[in-house]
Design an enzyme around this catalytic site. Structure first.
Site, PDB file in Angstrom:
ATOM      1  N   GLY A  26       0.260  -1.270  -0.109  1.00 31.22           N
ATOM      2  CA  GLY A  26       0.000  -0.044  -0.276  1.00 31.22           C
ATOM      3  C   GLY A  26       0.977   1.036  -0.297  1.00 31.22           C
ATOM      4  O   GLY A  26       0.475   2.527  -0.836  1.00 31.22           O
TER       5      GLY A  26
ATOM      6  N   ASN B 193      -7.075   3.869   9.621  1.00 31.89           N
ATOM      7  CA  ASN B 193      -6.600   2.729   9.922  1.00 31.89           C
ATOM      8  C   ASN B 193      -6.447   3.493  11.473  1.00 31.89           C
ATOM      9  O   ASN B 193      -5.958   1.928  11.858  1.00 31.89           O
ATOM     10  CB  ASN B 193      -5.287   2.593   9.804  1.00 31.89           C
ATOM     11  CG  ASN B 193      -4.309   4.519   9.914  1.00 31.89           C
ATOM     12  OD1 ASN B 193      -4.931   4.595   9.229  1.00 31.89           O
ATOM     13  ND2 ASN B 193      -3.221   4.051  10.235  1.00 31.89           N
TER      14      ASN B 193
ATOM     15  N   GLN C   8      -7.448  -0.257   4.431  1.00 28.86           N
ATOM     16  CA  GLN C   8      -7.672  -0.706   5.014  1.00 28.86           C
ATOM     17  C   GLN C   8      -9.465  -0.973   4.544  1.00 28.86           C
ATOM     18  O   GLN C   8     -10.731  -1.513   5.372  1.00 28.86           O
ATOM     19  CB  GLN C   8      -8.358   0.168   6.520  1.00 28.86           C
ATOM     20  CG  GLN C   8      -6.849   0.231   7.659  1.00 28.86           C
ATOM     21  CD  GLN C   8      -6.814  -1.437   8.030  1.00 28.86           C
ATOM     22  OE1 GLN C   8      -7.521  -1.326   7.946  1.00 28.86           O
ATOM     23  NE2 GLN C   8      -5.144  -0.726   8.498  1.00 28.86           N
TER      24      GLN C   8
ATOM     25  N   SER D 167      -3.446  -2.847   0.289  1.00 28.32           N
ATOM     26  CA  SER D 167      -2.195  -3.751   0.010  1.00 28.32           C
ATOM     27  C   SER D 167      -2.919  -5.037   0.400  1.00 28.32           C
ATOM     28  O   SER D 167      -4.079  -5.573   1.205  1.00 28.32           O
ATOM     29  CB  SER D 167      -1.758  -3.464   1.345  1.00 28.32           C
ATOM     30  OG  SER D 167      -0.740  -4.103   2.014  1.00 28.32           O
TER      31      SER D 167
ATOM     32  N   HIS E   4      -1.014  -7.818   2.529  1.00 32.05           N
ATOM     33  CA  HIS E   4      -1.739  -8.061   3.953  1.00 32.05           C
ATOM     34  C   HIS E   4      -2.591  -7.761   5.094  1.00 32.05           C
ATOM     35  O   HIS E   4      -2.858  -8.183   6.072  1.00 32.05           O
ATOM     36  CB  HIS E   4      -0.104  -7.856   4.174  1.00 32.05           C
ATOM     37  CG  HIS E   4       0.155  -6.586   5.070  1.00 32.05           C
ATOM     38  ND1 HIS E   4       0.270  -6.403   6.033  1.00 32.05           N
ATOM     39  CD2 HIS E   4       0.266  -5.488   4.556  1.00 32.05           C
ATOM     40  CE1 HIS E   4       0.220  -5.150   6.134  1.00 32.05           C
ATOM     41  NE2 HIS E   4       0.579  -4.602   4.852  1.00 32.05           N
TER      42      HIS E   4
ATOM     43  N   THR F 173      11.246  -7.287 -11.660  1.00 34.15           N
ATOM     44  CA  THR F 173      10.772  -8.587 -11.596  1.00 34.15           C
ATOM     45  C   THR F 173       9.808  -8.907 -10.584  1.00 34.15           C
ATOM     46  O   THR F 173       9.653  -8.144  -9.744  1.00 34.15           O
ATOM     47  CB  THR F 173      11.693  -9.818 -11.609  1.00 34.15           C
ATOM     48  OG1 THR F 173      13.255  -9.492 -12.387  1.00 34.15           O
ATOM     49  CG2 THR F 173      11.197 -10.718 -11.466  1.00 34.15           C
TER      50      THR F 173
ATOM     51  N   CYS G 143       2.592   1.242  11.283  1.00 36.95           N
ATOM     52  CA  CYS G 143       2.923   1.575  10.951  1.00 36.95           C
ATOM     53  C   CYS G 143       4.501   2.857  11.827  1.00 36.95           C
ATOM     54  O   CYS G 143       5.346   3.580  11.080  1.00 36.95           O
ATOM     55  CB  CYS G 143       2.549   2.662   9.503  1.00 36.95           C
ATOM     56  SG  CYS G 143       2.030   1.587   8.727  1.00 36.95           S
TER      57      CYS G 143
END
Length: 384
Positions: free
Chosen positions: A70, A150, A180, A200, A202, A238, A326
């Site tokens: 994210g 969040n 979120q 994101s 996860h 990649t 974070c």
């Protein structure tokens, strides 16, 4: 017993996602840029993931750019759009309660000569449309507003914001950080006037280290990662094929049972809120009831430092957060809590409890029992 109630920080991966990723790392491990059969097979996994995500969002597969998560998606959206459109204007708008991935990027852009307006929010954490209307200008090239906060779970009126932006200036791009909100609500960029959408993996029971940016087909972006020219030159490097495939599957799975999962999370959220009320001297922050997100509860416990309560819960096997994961390594009063007017003594007495589709009623009952037991004790011995 253990109770994991920190799902806004990260979620447990779906077993099917872990199995798929393991197979890709051990068997189908080709580079999607390679021309042999393993490379072609890897490219097919990337293509399939795009199909899965595009179906959920009802967008064109070509409008998806895979990122490392994210944060990179937010950076690419804001920096990429600002640099690509700076001839049309140098004014940007966001809110005071955005994620650091947005606020820090805005700070960077200010250093590059852009002017940023930071909108206030009301006591529930929502933007007032009138404030946005007053801030819009002819040289406003981008507005960035988070879908779901969040820290407190506040929901922004995204569709109304998008409609207002396009009515006032059709050329102004609308970016939404949906890290979120995605997987908790059905989000359709084209219907909601969203030009750029960040997600994101996860946060939706997918892998860490992967996410995506949806960028409408007419959106001009300047790349911020340079190299081999993958993903049409917009994000070189990649592709993380196991992560991308896992993200695609997680998107598909989380939306298959979205309504029933959200309903169950709302019920658990309400049980938690009703249960902590009996402790006394607590404050629920953010939108009340079902006006907020189903998975986030921000609670201030007067007279107890959040860090002390967090570790007391941890000793009982309960995982929660004192705010945004974070920013956890750099503790300071929450800008979101300050923005909604939380009084100073409560700024350092607030914990975030966040649920997922794996959260059980037993975890909530155990957490409530533990809170009722330890909060009065901590208050008795606290010098705070």
């Amino acid at each position: 017993m253990e109770a994991y109630l920190d799902n806004s920080a990260t979620t447990r991966v779906f077993p099917e996602v872990a199995e798929l990723m393991t197979r890709l790392m051990l068997e189908d491990y080709g580079n999607p840029s390679s021309m042999h059969f393993k490379g072609v097979r890897a490219e097919q996994y990337v293509k399939h993931a795009k199909e899965q995500i595009a179906k959920v969002l009802k967008v064109n597969e070509k409008e998806l750019i895979f990122t490392s998560g994210g944060t990179e998606a937010d950076n690419l959206a804001l920096t990429g759009a600002a640099l690509a459109n700076r001839r049309s204007g140098m004014h940007l708008i966001t809110t005071k309660t955005e994620h650091p991935a947005v606020l820090k990027t805005m700070e960077y852009l200010e250093g590059q000569g852009f002017r940023v307006t930071y909108l206030p929010v009301d006591k529930t954490g929502r933007v007032r449309l009138e404030d946005l209307k007053k801030s819009m200008r002819q040289d406003t090239i981008l507005v960035s507003v988070m879908h779901t906060n969040n820290e407190i779970g506040a929901l922004q009126p995204i569709a109304e914001i998008g409609a207002l932006i396009k009515k006032m200036n059709p050329r102004t791009l609308f970016h939404v950080d949906a890290v979120q909100g995605f997987g908790k609500f059905r989000i359709f960029p084209k219907k909601m006037y969203i030009d750029l959408l960040s997600v994101s993996g996860h946060k939706i029971h997918g892998p860490k280290g992967v996410g995506f940016l949806h960028a409408g087909e007419k959106v001009k972006l300047h790349p911020i990662v340079f190299g081999g020219g993958q993903q049409n030159g917009l994000r070189s490097g990649t592709e993380n094929v196991p992560g991308i495939a896992g993200l695609g599957l997680a998107c598909q799975k989380v939306y298959e049972t979205l309504e029933e999962d959200s309903e169950r999370m709302y019920r658990l959220r309400e049980k938690l809120i009703e249960g902590v009320a009996d402790i006394g001297n607590i404050q629920i922050n953010g939108c009340p009831g079902r006006e907020g997100a189903p998975h986030v509860v921000s609670i201030s416990f007067r007279g107890v430092r959040s860090e002390v309560l967090l570790h007391a819960l941890e000793d009982r096997g309960i995982c929660v957060s004192a705010g945004s994961a974070c920013a956890a390594k750099h503790p300071r009063p929450s800008e979101t809590l300050k923005a909604i007017g939380v009084e100073r003594p409560l700024l350092e007495s607030t914990l975030r409890f966040s649920l997922s589709l794996f959260t059980t009623e037993e975890e909530i009952v155990y957490t409530l029992h533990t809170l009722h037991e330890i909060v009065p004790v901590l208050r008795r011995y606290s010098r705070y």
